[in-house]
Design a protein around this motif. Structure first.
Motif, PDB file in Angstrom:
ATOM      1  N   UNK A   9      -8.416  13.135  -0.431  1.00  0.00           N
ATOM      2  CA  UNK A   9      -9.232  12.924   0.683  1.00  0.00           C
ATOM      3  C   UNK A   9      -9.754  11.793   0.638  1.00  0.00           C
ATOM      4  N   UNK A  10     -10.258  10.972  -0.891  1.00  0.00           N
ATOM      5  CA  UNK A  10     -11.108  10.106  -1.092  1.00  0.00           C
ATOM      6  C   UNK A  10      -9.928   9.123  -0.421  1.00  0.00           C
ATOM      7  N   UNK A  11      -8.686   9.186  -0.450  1.00  0.00           N
ATOM      8  CA  UNK A  11      -7.924   7.398  -1.128  1.00  0.00           C
ATOM      9  C   UNK A  11      -7.604   7.829   1.069  1.00  0.00           C
ATOM     10  N   UNK A  12      -7.374   8.843   1.523  1.00  0.00           N
ATOM     11  CA  UNK A  12      -7.096   9.341   2.497  1.00  0.00           C
ATOM     12  C   UNK A  12      -8.296   7.511   3.283  1.00  0.00           C
ATOM     13  N   UNK A  45      -0.505   8.041   7.732  1.00  0.00           N
ATOM     14  CA  UNK A  45      -0.935   7.799   9.189  1.00  0.00           C
ATOM     15  C   UNK A  45      -2.105   7.866   9.434  1.00  0.00           C
ATOM     16  N   UNK A  46      -3.211   8.153   8.063  1.00  0.00           N
ATOM     17  CA  UNK A  46      -4.917   7.748   8.060  1.00  0.00           C
ATOM     18  C   UNK A  46      -4.840   6.057   8.131  1.00  0.00           C
ATOM     19  N   UNK A  47      -4.177   5.184   7.370  1.00  0.00           N
ATOM     20  CA  UNK A  47      -3.752   4.274   7.465  1.00  0.00           C
ATOM     21  C   UNK A  47      -3.340   3.489   8.999  1.00  0.00           C
ATOM     22  N   UNK A  48      -2.077   4.167   9.841  1.00  0.00           N
ATOM     23  CA  UNK A  48      -2.048   3.976  11.437  1.00  0.00           C
ATOM     24  C   UNK A  48      -2.759   4.266  11.960  1.00  0.00           C
ATOM     25  N   UNK A  49      -4.238   5.396  12.115  1.00  0.00           N
ATOM     26  CA  UNK A  49      -5.185   5.590  13.012  1.00  0.00           C
ATOM     27  C   UNK A  49      -5.930   4.769  13.146  1.00  0.00           C
ATOM     28  N   UNK A  50      -6.409   4.193  12.165  1.00  0.00           N
ATOM     29  CA  UNK A  50      -7.277   3.772  11.435  1.00  0.00           C
ATOM     30  C   UNK A  50      -6.845   2.218  12.167  1.00  0.00           C
ATOM     31  N   UNK A  51      -5.642   1.863  11.444  1.00  0.00           N
ATOM     32  CA  UNK A  51      -5.311   0.310  12.870  1.00  0.00           C
ATOM     33  C   UNK A  51      -5.344   0.545  13.940  1.00  0.00           C
ATOM     34  N   UNK A  52      -4.348   1.665  14.761  1.00  0.00           N
ATOM     35  CA  UNK A  52      -5.081   2.281  15.890  1.00  0.00           C
ATOM     36  C   UNK A  52      -6.504   1.335  16.863  1.00  0.00           C
ATOM     37  N   UNK A  53      -7.507   2.321  16.150  1.00  0.00           N
ATOM     38  CA  UNK A  53      -9.394   2.255  16.735  1.00  0.00           C
ATOM     39  C   UNK A  53      -9.583   1.245  16.652  1.00  0.00           C
ATOM     40  N   UNK A  54      -9.220   0.075  15.202  1.00  0.00           N
ATOM     41  CA  UNK A  54      -9.133  -1.390  15.105  1.00  0.00           C
ATOM     42  C   UNK A  54      -8.654  -2.122  15.842  1.00  0.00           C
ATOM     43  N   UNK A  55      -7.813  -1.918  16.451  1.00  0.00           N
ATOM     44  CA  UNK A  55      -7.222  -2.737  17.908  1.00  0.00           C
ATOM     45  C   UNK A  55      -7.952  -2.332  18.867  1.00  0.00           C
ATOM     46  N   UNK A  56      -8.010  -1.489  19.221  1.00  0.00           N
ATOM     47  CA  UNK A  56      -8.930  -0.794  20.224  1.00  0.00           C
ATOM     48  C   UNK A  56     -10.002  -1.567  20.436  1.00  0.00           C
ATOM     49  N   UNK A  57     -10.950  -1.358  19.271  1.00  0.00           N
ATOM     50  CA  UNK A  57     -12.362  -1.574  18.820  1.00  0.00           C
ATOM     51  C   UNK A  57     -12.193  -3.558  19.362  1.00  0.00           C
ATOM     52  N   UNK A  58     -11.107  -3.903  18.670  1.00  0.00           N
ATOM     53  CA  UNK A  58     -10.920  -5.664  18.761  1.00  0.00           C
ATOM     54  C   UNK A  58     -10.962  -6.532  20.340  1.00  0.00           C
ATOM     55  N   UNK A 102      -8.777  -0.207  10.127  1.00  0.00           N
ATOM     56  CA  UNK A 102      -9.107  -0.394  11.258  1.00  0.00           C
ATOM     57  C   UNK A 102      -8.616  -1.643  10.766  1.00  0.00           C
ATOM     58  N   UNK A 103      -9.086  -2.676   9.809  1.00  0.00           N
ATOM     59  CA  UNK A 103      -8.674  -4.245  10.323  1.00  0.00           C
ATOM     60  C   UNK A 103      -7.810  -4.441   9.981  1.00  0.00           C
ATOM     61  N   UNK A 104      -6.310  -4.148  10.539  1.00  0.00           N
ATOM     62  CA  UNK A 104      -4.981  -4.054   9.894  1.00  0.00           C
ATOM     63  C   UNK A 104      -4.808  -4.668  11.582  1.00  0.00           C
ATOM     64  N   UNK A 124       0.488  -1.062  -0.205  1.00  0.00           N
ATOM     65  CA  UNK A 124      -0.120  -0.066   0.231  1.00  0.00           C
ATOM     66  C   UNK A 124       1.083   1.137  -0.161  1.00  0.00           C
ATOM     67  N   UNK A 125       1.965   0.629   0.774  1.00  0.00           N
ATOM     68  CA  UNK A 125       2.717   2.215   0.720  1.00  0.00           C
ATOM     69  C   UNK A 125       3.673   2.803  -0.711  1.00  0.00           C
ATOM     70  N   UNK A 126       3.483   1.463  -1.299  1.00  0.00           N
ATOM     71  CA  UNK A 126       4.147   2.722  -2.560  1.00  0.00           C
ATOM     72  C   UNK A 126       3.030   2.704  -3.312  1.00  0.00           C
ATOM     73  N   UNK A 127       2.064   1.906  -3.691  1.00  0.00           N
ATOM     74  CA  UNK A 127       0.641   2.276  -4.275  1.00  0.00           C
ATOM     75  C   UNK A 127       0.406   4.363  -3.706  1.00  0.00           C
ATOM     76  N   UNK A 128       0.200   4.432  -2.290  1.00  0.00           N
ATOM     77  CA  UNK A 128       0.114   5.737  -2.009  1.00  0.00           C
ATOM     78  C   UNK A 128       0.613   6.728  -1.760  1.00  0.00           C
ATOM     79  N   UNK A 129       2.395   6.461  -2.167  1.00  0.00           N
ATOM     80  CA  UNK A 129       3.076   7.281  -2.844  1.00  0.00           C
ATOM     81  C   UNK A 129       3.333   7.784  -4.291  1.00  0.00           C
TER      82      UNK A 129
END
Length: 166
Positions: free
Chosen positions: A71-74, A24-37, A82-84, A1-6
């Motif tokens: 914005x939409x990509x983010x 950072x949005x990927x990491x934030x989503x993962x953090x939220x997902x981890x807490x919910x999980x 969220x699911x990572x 994903x990183x390379x495709x985002x770049x």
């Protein structure tokens, strides 16, 4: 994903700093997902949850290629994120469940190795594809591989564990 985002951000002539915000949005989503999980008392076992958790980031990654702008990509990347953490956590839990007690550390190390090998191989492949195919196609292929792997795990019948090796 990183390379495709770049590649996405570069193609749309945004500054390099935008890549950091999308990731950072990927990491934030993962953090939220981890807490919910961690807050959920799961009824389904890890073997059932893992393919379900893994299919969603693949779909989000495939859909990210259709994003009209950063914005939409983010948003798509955050949704994938969220699911990572839940998928990774569940993979480690599954390894712990299926490995004999004396092999649990090694099983966890294999999960880590598989994740790192997948990221490395995926990045190398994405780099090769991004130089030859439209970016939307690269996102779709990357997401499709993830969906395929999740579905393959969902339909695979587990083997019964034999005696520990070695």
């Amino acid at each position: 994903m990183d390379l495709l985002v770049l590649a996405f951000v570069t193609e749309r002539q945004h500054g390099d700093d935008m890549v950091a915000w999308v990731l950072a949005a990927l990491s934030a989503g993962s953090t939220v997902g981890g807490l919910l999980n961690g807050a959920v008392n799961w009824q389904a076992g890890a073997r059932v949850r893992l393919p379900r958790l893994a299919v969603v980031p693949g779909l989000a990654l495939a859909a990210a290629g259709l994003a009209p702008g950063v914005g939409t990509l983010t948003v798509a990347v955050a949704c994938a994120g969220i699911f990572v953490a839940p998928a990774l956590t569940t993979a480690y839990l599954l390894a712990d469940e299926v490995a004999p007690r004396e092999r649990r550390t090694r099983a966890g190390a294999w999960v880590n190795t598989a994740v790192n090998a997948g990221i490395s191989g995926g990045t190398a492949t994405a780099g090769l594809l991004a130089a030859r195919l439209p970016l939307g196609t690269c996102f779709a292929l990357s997401g499709g591989v993830t969906v395929f792997a999740a579905m393959a795990c969902a339909v695979r019948k587990p083997k019964t564990a034999g005696p520990p090796l070695g």
